[in-house]
Design an enzyme around this catalytic site. Structure first.
Site, PDB file in Angstrom:
ATOM      1  N   GLU A   1     -18.386  55.242  29.396  1.00 48.56           N
ATOM      2  CA  GLU A   1     -19.838  55.091  29.361  1.00 48.56           C
ATOM      3  C   GLU A   1     -20.283  53.712  29.848  1.00 48.56           C
ATOM      4  OE1 GLU A   1     -21.782  57.439  28.946  1.00 48.56           O
ATOM      5  OE2 GLU A   1     -20.712  58.968  27.797  1.00 48.56           O
TER       6      GLU A   1
ATOM      7  N   ASP B   1     -11.649  60.774  28.540  1.00 46.05           N
ATOM      8  CA  ASP B   1     -12.347  59.581  28.067  1.00 46.05           C
ATOM      9  C   ASP B   1     -12.486  59.655  26.554  1.00 46.05           C
ATOM     10  OD1 ASP B   1     -14.003  61.769  28.447  1.00 46.05           O
ATOM     11  OD2 ASP B   1     -15.362  60.748  29.801  1.00 46.05           O
TER      12      ASP B   1
ATOM     13  N   CYS C   1     -21.968  62.590  24.282  1.00 44.53           N
ATOM     14  CA  CYS C   1     -21.601  63.060  25.618  1.00 44.53           C
ATOM     15  C   CYS C   1     -20.400  63.997  25.556  1.00 44.53           C
ATOM     16  CB  CYS C   1     -21.303  61.873  26.533  1.00 44.53           C
ATOM     17  SG  CYS C   1     -21.399  62.259  28.298  1.00 44.53           S
TER      18      CYS C   1
END
Length: 387
Positions: A137, A78, A103
């Site tokens: 996200e 990601d 993250c």
């Protein structure tokens, strides 16, 4: 085969720091994609091809043709960041105000580039497809890319792998489990509309706060009284917005929250209970209830048993890998959607930080980068020798 050397630890750190300093939000990762593609285009291009995704323009697919392919193996990372204001005081902290790789997706991308670089230099036996995926996200980027049809023909993996960094594990630790690794999630958005009025005349109004408060209390009984305690689940209501001043009865109230469960049937049970409670609140309190439940592609991350057992076998037997079996976590990940379509495995990479994921202070240890690359390139090379 190329004579080029693999990315050094110093090169990996430099890439990670550039990515960390330039985070972008979901579906807005245009500079991130351009940087990633630029890095990859500096690799040996002999066996590399690319695919763009028209409907998801910040996605990038990169394929490495195998020398004697039996299968096509996928690897996903990601690429998006969070709307968090960084508070690390790092020399390479975010240059984009109010946005941060809180993250660890900068770590994810860097490991993926290290793996890709290795196989660009050393042609793999099997085909490899790397998915640089936006919008993990928010907005279910994995589902968007899959439904676009981009993962098709020679770009369709028969199995797929991906990692998530874990600040609670020592730097470089690889960890996973058979079965469900992460929960599936569902967003809750609900608005209650009654009738506003003067605080002195409650009988002439219909208080939306009272109705919304009843909803909050009743929803908290779902997990304790409707869900099998062996399975468990979570319902958290994180926002409650209502009213403008203390002497006016609120006409509207709005609540946002999340549902989490390790099995899809548990999630659907909780969803059904939330709908029933919302309906009952509307009748009981005479208010209009507008409820939206959004799961999209955030399904439970269910590891394929056969592939995950092979992953565990390799990592356990590799004396250079610090491997652990872990329990499931209630964190959500849209890799769950891809695993519902393509068998595969998600695993943790330890990054050893005192701060949790999504914290404005998160500062993963960069020593994890090289360890993650080495563990995964070793596994993929081993996997390609299996029938």
């Amino acid at each position: 085969m190329s004579d080029a050397t693999d990315l050094t630890n110093e090169a990996l750190i430099a890439i990670r720091r550039h990515l960390h300093a330039h985070p972008e939000l979901s579906l807005k990762e245009f500079e991130t994609k351009a940087y990633l593609k630029g890095v990859i285009q500096a690799f040996d291009q002999t066996h590399i091809s690319y695919r763009e995704v028209e409907s998801v323009p910040t996605a990038l697919l990169v394929r490495i043709a195998g020398s004697a392919p039996q299968r096509t193996i996928g690897y996903r990372t990601d690429i998006d960041a969070l709307p968090v204001t960084e508070a690390t005081d790092l020399s390479f902290q975010s240059q984009n105000s109010g946005i941060m790789h809180a993250c660890g997706h900068d770590m994810h991308m860097t490991v993926a580039l290290g793996i890709l670089n290795h196989f660009a230099n050393h042609q793999p036996k099997d085909n490899l497809v790397f998915l640089f995926q936006p919008a993990e996200e928010n907005f279910s980027g994995g589902e968007r890319v899959y439904k676009s049809g981009a993962l098709s023909d020679e770009f369709l993996p028969e199995e797929i792998y991906g990692l998530h960094d874990n600040p609670e594990l020592a730097s470089g630790v690889i960890a996973t489990r058979l079965g469900t690794l992460f929960a599936g999630t569902t967003e809750i958005h609900v608005t209650f509309t009654g009738e506003g009025g003067h605080a002195a005349f409650p009988h002439r109004a219909n208080d939306a706060i009272i109705a919304a408060s009843a909803f909050v209390m009743q929803v908290q009984t779902i997990v304790s009284r409707r869900v099998d305690p062996i399975k468990g689940g979570v319902v958290t209501l994180g926002t409650f917005t209502a009213g403008t001043i203390g002497n006016v009865i609120a006409e509207t109230a709005h609540i946002d929250g999340t549902i989490r469960g390790l099995q899809q049937d548990t999630i659907e049970l909780i969803q059904g209970q939330v709908r029933q409670i919302a309906k009952g609140i509307g009748v009981t309190y005479g208010v209009t209830v507008d409820l939206e439940l959004r799961q999209d592609g955030y399904l439970p991350v269910e590891n394929n048993p056969d592939l995950t057992q092979q992953f565990i076998t390799y990592m356990t037997q590799n004396e250079n890998v610090d491997f652990q079996i872990v329990g499931p976590a209630m964190t959500g990940e849209d890799f769950g959607y891809l695993l519902s379509k393509i068998p595969g495995t998600m695993f943790w990479l330890g990054v050893e930080s005192p701060y949790a994921l999504h914290s404005s202070h998160l500062a993963p240890k960069e020593t994890a980068l090289e360890k993650g690359v080495q563990a995964m390139t070793g596994f993929l090379e081993w996997r390609m020798q299996q029938d």
